[in-house]
Scaffold this active site. Structure first.
Site, PDB file in Angstrom:
ATOM      1  N   GLU A   1    -107.669  22.508 -13.261  1.00 26.19           N
ATOM      2  CA  GLU A   1    -106.921  23.379 -14.182  1.00 26.19           C
ATOM      3  C   GLU A   1    -105.423  23.076 -14.147  1.00 26.19           C
ATOM      4  O   GLU A   1    -104.749  23.115 -15.173  1.00 26.19           O
ATOM      5  CB  GLU A   1    -107.179  24.852 -13.839  1.00 26.19           C
TER       6      GLU A   1
ATOM      7  N   GLU B   1    -116.331  26.043 -10.555  1.00 24.98           N
ATOM      8  CA  GLU B   1    -116.294  27.475 -10.244  1.00 24.98           C
ATOM      9  C   GLU B   1    -117.649  28.174 -10.281  1.00 24.98           C
ATOM     10  O   GLU B   1    -117.940  29.012  -9.430  1.00 24.98           O
ATOM     11  CB  GLU B   1    -115.320  28.200 -11.190  1.00 24.98           C
TER      12      GLU B   1
ATOM     13  N   ALA C   1    -108.207  26.584  -5.600  1.00 22.43           N
ATOM     14  CA  ALA C   1    -107.667  27.732  -4.858  1.00 22.43           C
ATOM     15  C   ALA C   1    -107.968  27.550  -3.375  1.00 22.43           C
ATOM     16  O   ALA C   1    -108.980  26.950  -2.997  1.00 22.43           O
ATOM     17  CB  ALA C   1    -108.317  29.009  -5.371  1.00 22.43           C
TER      18      ALA C   1
ATOM     19  N   GLY D   1    -109.288  24.925  -9.590  1.00 16.36           N
ATOM     20  CA  GLY D   1    -107.883  25.079  -9.946  1.00 16.36           C
ATOM     21  C   GLY D   1    -107.117  23.764  -9.932  1.00 16.36           C
ATOM     22  O   GLY D   1    -106.071  23.647 -10.583  1.00 16.36           O
TER      23      GLY D   1
HETATM   24  N1  COA Z   1    -109.467  25.682   0.221  1.00 14.37           N
HETATM   25  C1  COA Z   1    -109.199  25.683   1.549  1.00 14.37           C
HETATM   26  N2  COA Z   1    -109.553  24.689   2.372  1.00 14.37           N
HETATM   27  C2  COA Z   1    -110.189  23.645   1.832  1.00 14.37           C
HETATM   28  C3  COA Z   1    -110.477  23.554   0.463  1.00 14.37           C
HETATM   29  C4  COA Z   1    -110.088  24.646  -0.357  1.00 14.37           C
HETATM   30  N3  COA Z   1    -110.308  24.670  -1.684  1.00 14.37           N
HETATM   31  N4  COA Z   1    -111.119  22.389   0.219  1.00 14.37           N
HETATM   32  C5  COA Z   1    -111.206  21.767   1.403  1.00 14.37           C
HETATM   33  N5  COA Z   1    -110.650  22.510   2.385  1.00 14.37           N
HETATM   34  C6  COA Z   1    -110.566  22.238   3.816  1.00 14.37           C
HETATM   35  C7  COA Z   1    -111.935  22.208   4.449  1.00 14.37           C
HETATM   36  O1  COA Z   1    -112.401  23.523   4.711  1.00 14.37           O
HETATM   37  C8  COA Z   1    -111.664  21.411   5.703  1.00 14.37           C
HETATM   38  O2  COA Z   1    -111.052  22.235   6.655  1.00 14.37           O
HETATM   39  P1  COA Z   1    -111.517  22.181   8.218  1.00 14.37           P
HETATM   40  O3  COA Z   1    -111.039  20.829   8.674  1.00 14.37           O
HETATM   41  O4  COA Z   1    -110.755  23.315   8.837  1.00 14.37           O
HETATM   42  O5  COA Z   1    -112.987  22.328   8.227  1.00 14.37           O
HETATM   43  C9  COA Z   1    -110.619  20.403   5.225  1.00 14.37           C
HETATM   44  O6  COA Z   1    -110.067  20.937   4.023  1.00 14.37           O
HETATM   45  C10 COA Z   1    -111.234  19.060   4.891  1.00 14.37           C
HETATM   46  O7  COA Z   1    -112.344  19.297   4.025  1.00 14.37           O
HETATM   47  P2  COA Z   1    -113.541  18.263   3.888  1.00 14.37           P
HETATM   48  O8  COA Z   1    -114.536  18.845   2.935  1.00 14.37           O
HETATM   49  O9  COA Z   1    -114.024  17.881   5.248  1.00 14.37           O
HETATM   50  O10 COA Z   1    -112.748  17.046   3.257  1.00 14.37           O
HETATM   51  P3  COA Z   1    -113.261  15.834   2.383  1.00 14.37           P
HETATM   52  O11 COA Z   1    -112.101  14.931   2.272  1.00 14.37           O
HETATM   53  O12 COA Z   1    -114.565  15.311   2.880  1.00 14.37           O
HETATM   54  O13 COA Z   1    -113.563  16.461   0.920  1.00 14.37           O
HETATM   55  C11 COA Z   1    -113.072  17.829  -1.009  1.00 14.37           C
HETATM   56  C12 COA Z   1    -112.503  16.955   0.135  1.00 14.37           C
HETATM   57  C13 COA Z   1    -111.875  18.432  -1.767  1.00 14.37           C
HETATM   58  C14 COA Z   1    -113.911  16.968  -1.937  1.00 14.37           C
HETATM   59  C15 COA Z   1    -113.961  18.933  -0.415  1.00 14.37           C
HETATM   60  O14 COA Z   1    -113.248  19.569   0.627  1.00 14.37           O
HETATM   61  C16 COA Z   1    -114.387  20.002  -1.370  1.00 14.37           C
HETATM   62  O15 COA Z   1    -115.295  19.795  -2.151  1.00 14.37           O
HETATM   63  N6  COA Z   1    -113.743  21.200  -1.332  1.00 14.37           N
HETATM   64  C17 COA Z   1    -114.120  22.339  -2.127  1.00 14.37           C
HETATM   65  C18 COA Z   1    -113.332  22.323  -3.400  1.00 14.37           C
HETATM   66  C19 COA Z   1    -113.802  23.352  -4.393  1.00 14.37           C
HETATM   67  O16 COA Z   1    -114.956  23.656  -4.567  1.00 14.37           O
HETATM   68  N7  COA Z   1    -112.820  23.903  -5.087  1.00 14.37           N
HETATM   69  C20 COA Z   1    -113.061  24.819  -6.160  1.00 14.37           C
HETATM   70  C21 COA Z   1    -112.364  26.079  -5.911  1.00 14.37           C
HETATM   71  S1  COA Z   1    -112.687  27.156  -7.268  1.00 14.37           S
END
Ligand code: COA
Length: 258
Positions: free
Chosen positions: A112, A132, A64, A109
């Site tokens: 999912e 989550e 999400a 998600g």
């Molecule tokens: N929603 C909105 N923005 C997100 C996002 C999400 N789920 N996941 C990542 N982003 C954004 C970050 O906030 C960042 O934005 P910024 O440049 O404005 O700070 C950008 O994407 C890059 O994120 P970053 O973490 O630096 O990228 P990465 O390539 O090193 O890692 C992920 C990618 C997906 C592994 C990591 O972003 C992550 O773990 N995200 C969280 C995912 C999560 O927990 N999802 C579960 C939701 S229930």
């Protein structure tokens, strides 16, 4: 529409979720477009399979959109979740086959979404996780139900209760993904799989998908009765006769989809 890129390869469509700055997170706009797309392909017979993938090398889908979520009220989160669940169910019950081509992180998600697809192919960079509980919520897009049905309750609890992320090799070993693609060949492997499915009789493929998915929720006796119901559908199809004729004439079948 504009959050997905689309490419057509014969009977297969490739949909690339194109929101790299949020790591292809599911915003309300992404969800609305996905729902409309699923309805379009499910309403016809032209697109036999869809390959769903993410733009860039980092993420398939980061779940999400947490930035959007931060300003959403409880009622808005509930409405979003309702839309997500409806869309994933539509993928589940579509006569079109969906293949998740997991190019990078698939979290929350994102996993999912991959679970609602019929099949999953992973690139070496793929990472999956239902993270989550780390955020104070539970998987609400079907994760607590689809994951144990796919890999068993013990393995599902290992992943869901710890919220840990696993790599492509572990996901393959536990049956969460069905194929591993070598570096740089994710779309090629996914496309080969989609094309092999699309060569088969449309009514038969849809009936087999339905029998497997619906049967899983039933006891064996009821599920076997359901299989028979789905067999009736193919038994009465024109394509069954075409399959027999093509076999006798040693030529590829020409399916009519009825
Ligand atoms: N929603 C909105 N923005 C997100 C996002 C999400 N789920 N996941 C990542 N982003 C954004 C970050 O906030 C960042 O934005 P910024 O440049 O404005 O700070 C950008 O994407 C890059 O994120 P970053 O973490 O630096 O990228 P990465 O390539 O090193 O890692 C992920 C990618 C997906 C592994 C990591 O972003 C992550 O773990 N995200 C969280 C995912 C999560 O927990 N999802 C579960 C939701 S229930």
């Amino acid at each position: 529409m504009g959050t997905f890129r689309e490419e057509r390869r014969g009977p297969v469509e490739i949909w690339t979720l194109d929101a790299e700055d949020t790591r292809n997170a599911i915003s309300r706009a992404v969800l609305a477009e996905l729902e409309a797309r699923v309805a379009r392909v499910s309403g016809g017979q032209e697109v036999r399979a869809v390959i769903l993938t993410g733009a860039g090398k980092k993420a398939f889908c980061a779940g999400a959109d947490l930035k959007e979520r931060a300003s959403m009220s409880e009622a808005e989160v509930r409405a979003f979740l309702g839309g997500l669940r409806r869309t994933l169910w539509a993928i589940n019950t579509s006569g079109t086959i969906f293949i998740a081509a997991i190019n990078g992180s698939a979290l929350g998600g994102g996993t999912e979404l991959a679970l609602a697809c019929d099949l999953r192919v992973a690139a070496p960079a793929a990472e999956l996780g239902l993270t989550e509980v780390r955020l104070g919520i539970i998987p609400g897009g079907g994760g607590t139900q689809r994951l144990p049905r796919l890999i068993g309750p013990g393995r599902a609890k290992d992943l869901i209760l710890t919220g840990r992320r696993i790599n492509a090799a572990e996901a393959f070993a536990i049956g969460l993904v069905q194929r591993l693609a070598p570096e740089g060949r994710l779309l090629e492997v996914s496309l080969a799989m989609a094309e092999q499915i699309a060569e088969n009789a449309p009514v038969a493929v849809a009936a087999a998908k339905r029998a497997i998915d619906r049967g899983l929720a039933l006891d064996l006796e009821a599920a076997l009765a359901l299989e028979l119901e789905d067999y009736e559908t193919v038994l009465r199809s024109e394509d069954r006769l075409e399959g027999l004729r093509a076999f006798a004439e040693k030529r590829p079948p020409v399916w009519k989809g009825r």
